[in-house]
Scaffold this motif. Structure first.
Motif, PDB file in Angstrom:
ATOM      1  N   PHE A   1       0.851  -1.193   0.000  1.00  0.00           N
ATOM      2  CA  PHE A   1       0.000   0.000   0.000  1.00  0.00           C
ATOM      3  C   PHE A   1       0.879   1.232   0.000  1.00  0.00           C
ATOM      4  O   PHE A   1       1.784   1.346   0.832  1.00  0.00           O
ATOM      5  CB  PHE A   1      -0.855   0.057   1.276  1.00  0.00           C
ATOM      6  N   GLN A   2       0.573   2.144  -0.933  1.00  0.00           N
ATOM      7  CA  GLN A   2       1.246   3.450  -0.858  1.00  0.00           C
ATOM      8  C   GLN A   2       0.492   4.327   0.138  1.00  0.00           C
ATOM      9  O   GLN A   2      -0.703   4.113   0.354  1.00  0.00           O
ATOM     10  CB  GLN A   2       1.179   4.116  -2.228  1.00  0.00           C
ATOM     11  N   GLU A   3       1.178   5.299   0.700  1.00  0.00           N
ATOM     12  CA  GLU A   3       0.496   6.251   1.580  1.00  0.00           C
ATOM     13  C   GLU A   3      -0.653   6.892   0.793  1.00  0.00           C
ATOM     14  O   GLU A   3      -0.452   7.332  -0.341  1.00  0.00           O
ATOM     15  CB  GLU A   3       1.490   7.332   2.032  1.00  0.00           C
ATOM     16  N   GLY A   4      -1.855   6.893   1.357  1.00  0.00           N
ATOM     17  CA  GLY A   4      -3.014   7.512   0.685  1.00  0.00           C
ATOM     18  C   GLY A   4      -3.796   6.542  -0.195  1.00  0.00           C
ATOM     19  O   GLY A   4      -4.908   6.849  -0.622  1.00  0.00           O
ATOM     20  N   GLU A   5      -3.233   5.363  -0.445  1.00  0.00           N
ATOM     21  CA  GLU A   5      -3.964   4.372  -1.246  1.00  0.00           C
ATOM     22  C   GLU A   5      -5.091   3.774  -0.389  1.00  0.00           C
ATOM     23  O   GLU A   5      -4.955   3.661   0.831  1.00  0.00           O
ATOM     24  CB  GLU A   5      -2.991   3.266  -1.681  1.00  0.00           C
ATOM     25  N   THR A   6      -6.177   3.407  -1.022  1.00  0.00           N
ATOM     26  CA  THR A   6      -7.311   2.931  -0.220  1.00  0.00           C
ATOM     27  C   THR A   6      -7.763   1.522  -0.607  1.00  0.00           C
ATOM     28  O   THR A   6      -7.476   1.048  -1.701  1.00  0.00           O
ATOM     29  CB  THR A   6      -8.551   3.856  -0.373  1.00  0.00           C
ATOM     30  N   ILE A   7      -8.477   0.901   0.337  1.00  0.00           N
ATOM     31  CA  ILE A   7      -9.262  -0.305   0.028  1.00  0.00           C
ATOM     32  C   ILE A   7     -10.704   0.188  -0.039  1.00  0.00           C
ATOM     33  O   ILE A   7     -11.220   0.781   0.931  1.00  0.00           O
ATOM     34  CB  ILE A   7      -9.178  -1.378   1.132  1.00  0.00           C
ATOM     35  N   HIS A   8     -11.343  -0.030  -1.165  1.00  0.00           N
ATOM     36  CA  HIS A   8     -12.739   0.399  -1.343  1.00  0.00           C
ATOM     37  C   HIS A   8     -13.614  -0.688  -0.704  1.00  0.00           C
ATOM     38  O   HIS A   8     -13.617  -1.832  -1.152  1.00  0.00           O
ATOM     39  CB  HIS A   8     -12.986   0.517  -2.852  1.00  0.00           C
ATOM     40  N   THR A   9     -14.339  -0.316   0.361  1.00  0.00           N
ATOM     41  CA  THR A   9     -15.045  -1.345   1.140  1.00  0.00           C
ATOM     42  C   THR A   9     -16.568  -1.332   0.975  1.00  0.00           C
ATOM     43  O   THR A   9     -17.226  -2.316   1.322  1.00  0.00           O
ATOM     44  CB  THR A   9     -14.727  -1.200   2.640  1.00  0.00           C
ATOM     45  N   GLU A  10     -17.135  -0.224   0.517  1.00  0.00           N
ATOM     46  CA  GLU A  10     -18.595  -0.220   0.338  1.00  0.00           C
ATOM     47  C   GLU A  10     -19.023   0.890  -0.607  1.00  0.00           C
ATOM     48  O   GLU A  10     -18.455   1.976  -0.605  1.00  0.00           O
ATOM     49  CB  GLU A  10     -19.318  -0.018   1.682  1.00  0.00           C
ATOM     50  N   ASN A  11     -20.032   0.585  -1.417  1.00  0.00           N
ATOM     51  CA  ASN A  11     -20.763   1.611  -2.156  1.00  0.00           C
ATOM     52  C   ASN A  11     -22.177   1.622  -1.625  1.00  0.00           C
ATOM     53  O   ASN A  11     -22.712   0.584  -1.237  1.00  0.00           O
ATOM     54  CB  ASN A  11     -20.842   1.266  -3.653  1.00  0.00           C
TER      55      ASN A  11
END
Ligand SMILES: C[S@@+](CC[C@H](N)C(=O)[O-])C[C@H]1O[C@@H](n2cnc3c(N)ncnc32)[C@H](O)[C@@H]1O
Length: 320
Positions: free
Chosen positions: A272-282
């Motif tokens: 993971f780069q700093e600021g990268e995310t895991i998209h967990t919900e829409n």
């Protein structure tokens, strides 16, 4: 199948670990790291979701319950002489409690949820409150193939409250509605709660509350992966992020990495780069017209829709 009480049977169709590991590893290996929102609901996740429903900022539960309470007579009339009620994502089964008193012809109730203990616990409570109704609690993933243990003849109605339908991509909504239509006969119904479009401030507050309960709900996914998959996420190195994506018409929830880091799940490593995310919900929001059009395209006639005075939330009755 297990008999839990005289009027309740449980069916366990979900193999947690295998399904979860494969799906999560696939999601974290994608160019945009994504994990299906269904994995937010272990027992702790279900408990935290219940706390969310009580928050001042989280208008959907309160508003939908108000619609059920105020429009119960019209809803009962629309639903008619229902014999079988199937509920997707029943959770605490709180909403169905408000309706069951009024569905006098009901013979069987089939709650389906992925959160096992929570489902069986709430079904047991219901079984005691409604001893005349046969309850068949199904632990399973409603996005996959499921053979439901339906017995009663007569009218079937699917109940899908909480705007959980908003967690699907629009194309998945269509597939899901079409799959649901196959479970039903002509004249059967679908009673569904759908969150409507509204101003960004109200939406974003609902998914990022001041007490941090939604943040805890989102971050619990990392704790769950550590416990159940032997992952080594450091929960302090991720932050909850929720915002309205206007173009897509959806709230997005993410877990944002606070620094460059590598996380392991067994043999698999994820950078993971700093600021990268895991998209967990829409959580997609639909205008009444938009949702009715989709329902029509998928084999349902929109028969009735109820809203609150501000049209913050909608409850649709669709007929196959
Ligand atoms: C947003 S909550 C709604 C709970 C409740 N129906 C309400 O209206 O307050 C979503 C519920 O669906 C369940 N759920 C989510 N994804 C699921 C899936 N793929 N299969 C079965 N249950 C699922 C969760 O465990 C949770 O109880």
């Amino acid at each position: 199948m297990r008999l839990l009480e005289n009027n309740i049977q449980s069916y366990d169709f979900y193999i947690e670990k295998e399904n979860m590991r494969d799906e999560i590893i696939k999601g974290l290996s994608a160019p945009v790291k994504t994990i299906y929102s269904k994995f937010l609901y272990d027992h702790r996740g279900s408990e935290l979701f219940e706390l969310i429903t009580e928050l001042e900022e989280y208008y959907p539960t309160r508003t939908e319950m108000k619609i059920f309470n105020e429009k119960i007579q019209e809803i009962t009339l629309a639903v008619g002489d229902v014999h079988t009620l199937i509920e997707y994502g029943s959770g605490s089964s709180n909403k169905i409690k408000a309706l069951l008193h009024n569905f006098a012809s009901l013979k069987e109730y089939v709650p389906i949820d992925i959160s096992r203990e929570y489902l069986f616990q709430s079904s047991l409570e219901l079984a005691m409150l409604f001893p005349h109704i046969k309850i068949k609690a199904v632990c399973g993933d409603y996005t996959g193939p499921l053979t439901l243990p339906l017995e009663a003849e007569g009218k079937k109605v699917i109940f899908f409250p909480g705007s959980t339908i908003g967690n699907f991509e629009p194309v998945e909504v269509r597939n899901f509605l079409m799959k649901s239509a196959k479970l039903l006969d002509d004249g059967d119904g679908f009673l569904i709660g759908v969150d409507t479009k509204k101003d960004t401030v109200t939406l974003e507050r609902a998914y990022d509350d001041a007490k941090g309960i939604t943040a805890a709900f989102n971050l619990n996914l990392l704790t769950r992966m550590n416990r159940e998959l032997g992952a080594n996420f450091n929960e302090d190195q991720f932050e909850h992020l929720a915002y309205y994506n206007e173009q897509q018409g959806r709230i997005e929830m993410h877990l944002e990495s606070q620094r460059n880091q590598t996380v392991k799940i067994g043999e698999n490593e994820f950078f993971f780069q700093e600021g990268e995310t895991i998209h967990t919900e829409n959580s997609y929001k639909y205008s009444i017209g938009q949702f009715q059009t989709m329902a029509l395209e998928c084999g349902f006639k929109p028969r009735k829709v109820w809203t609150d005075a501000e049209e913050k939330f909608s409850v649709h009755y669709l007929e196959k």
